[in-house]
Design a protein around this motif. Structure first.
Motif, mmCIF file in Angstrom:
data_model
loop_
_atom_site.group_PDB
_atom_site.id
_atom_site.type_symbol
_atom_site.label_atom_id
_atom_site.label_comp_id
_atom_site.label_asym_id
_atom_site.label_seq_id
_atom_site.Cartn_x
_atom_site.Cartn_y
_atom_site.Cartn_z
ATOM 1 N N UNK A 163 0.743 -1.683 0.322
ATOM 2 C CA UNK A 163 0.710 0.339 -0.190
ATOM 3 C C UNK A 163 1.200 1.730 -0.334
ATOM 4 N N UNK A 164 1.764 1.187 0.829
ATOM 5 C CA UNK A 164 2.712 2.719 0.883
ATOM 6 C C UNK A 164 3.470 2.608 -0.622
ATOM 7 N N UNK A 165 3.822 1.398 -0.964
ATOM 8 C CA UNK A 165 4.370 2.047 -2.543
ATOM 9 C C UNK A 165 3.266 1.962 -3.480
ATOM 10 N N UNK A 166 2.293 1.409 -3.750
ATOM 11 C CA UNK A 166 1.367 2.398 -4.627
ATOM 12 C C UNK A 166 1.070 3.736 -4.080
ATOM 13 N N UNK A 167 0.803 4.144 -2.807
ATOM 14 C CA UNK A 167 0.442 5.053 -2.547
ATOM 15 C C UNK A 167 1.938 6.076 -3.016
ATOM 16 N N UNK A 168 2.934 5.769 -2.841
ATOM 17 C CA UNK A 168 3.896 6.419 -3.306
ATOM 18 C C UNK A 168 4.114 6.767 -4.712
ATOM 19 N N UNK A 169 3.798 5.879 -5.713
ATOM 20 C CA UNK A 169 4.135 6.026 -6.954
ATOM 21 C C UNK A 169 2.965 7.027 -7.391
ATOM 22 N N UNK A 170 1.618 6.998 -6.786
ATOM 23 C CA UNK A 170 0.824 7.379 -7.190
ATOM 24 C C UNK A 170 1.265 8.751 -7.066
ATOM 25 N N UNK A 171 1.787 9.153 -5.740
ATOM 26 C CA UNK A 171 1.561 10.631 -5.667
ATOM 27 C C UNK A 171 2.615 11.476 -5.979
ATOM 28 N N UNK A 172 3.603 10.275 -6.675
ATOM 29 C CA UNK A 172 4.605 11.085 -7.394
ATOM 30 C C UNK A 172 4.714 11.300 -9.194
ATOM 31 N N UNK A 173 3.408 10.244 -9.189
ATOM 32 C CA UNK A 173 2.652 10.908 -10.597
ATOM 33 C C UNK A 173 2.153 11.385 -10.941
ATOM 34 N N UNK A 174 1.171 12.321 -9.757
ATOM 35 C CA UNK A 174 0.694 13.509 -9.988
ATOM 36 C C UNK A 174 1.437 14.174 -9.396
#
Length: 175
Positions: A163-174
């Motif tokens: 979950x942390x990996x997914x959220x981190x990648x989503x926030x870096x894409x945004x």
């Protein structure tokens, strides 16, 4: 009997059956032993009764300080910090969990240290610091493996890392 039926992959909060938890809370009643107090704190927390949970968690810390072992006190403090986290008091929760994690590690109480790191990771996760959350979840995973944790505990930590990996990648894409 486990009252946790899973974890929400987006919030990492426990998924429970409210009826089952309410029934258990009624069954415990007003018992004042430390294990009963800690269970009541957790049940009230997951049922969303945060004011009651906070008051009872503060009592459980006092009871553990007066009549429990150092391990009991750490467990009570970690649970208290998890209530603070759910209430949004991230700085206070982080500070308490950091102190507990370091003390438990210093005593080689890996299971308790892992519990503290897992919860501190959730604090970071909820406050949007996914890099620190992932680091704490990884530390918790290592400590849980060292302590011979159950598959359920390891799985919950692996879910948190993912979950942390997914959220981190989503926030870096945004960004």
């Amino acid at each position: 009997m486990s009252y946790i039926h899973g974890y929400d992959p987006d919030t990492l909060r426990e998924q429970i059956d409210p009826r089952q938890c309410k029934d258990r809370l009624d069954e415990i009643g007003e018992q004042r032993s430390l294990p009963a107090l800690l269970e009541r704190v957790w049940l009230l927390k997951v049922l969303g009764k945060l004011d009651d949970s906070l008051v009872l968690s503060e009592l459980s810390v006092r009871v553990a300080r007066m009549a429990g072992t150092r391990k009991d006190l750490l467990r009570a403090r970690i649970l208290h910090a998890s209530v603070l986290q759910i209430r949004g008091a991230f700085a206070a929760a982080e500070q308490e969990l950091t102190t507990c994690a370091y003390e438990a590690e210093g005593q080689n109480w890996n299971g308790i240290a892992a519990f503290a790191y897992q919860h501190r990771g959730k604090v970071f996760f909820e406050s949007g610091d996914f890099v620190s959350a992932r680091a704490d979840f990884k530390r918790a995973l290592f400590l849980r493996q060292e302590a011979g944790a159950t598959d359920d505990q390891l799985e919950s930590t692996l879910l948190a890392i993912d979950a942390a990996d997914r959220r981190r990648s989503r926030s870096s894409v945004a960004s």
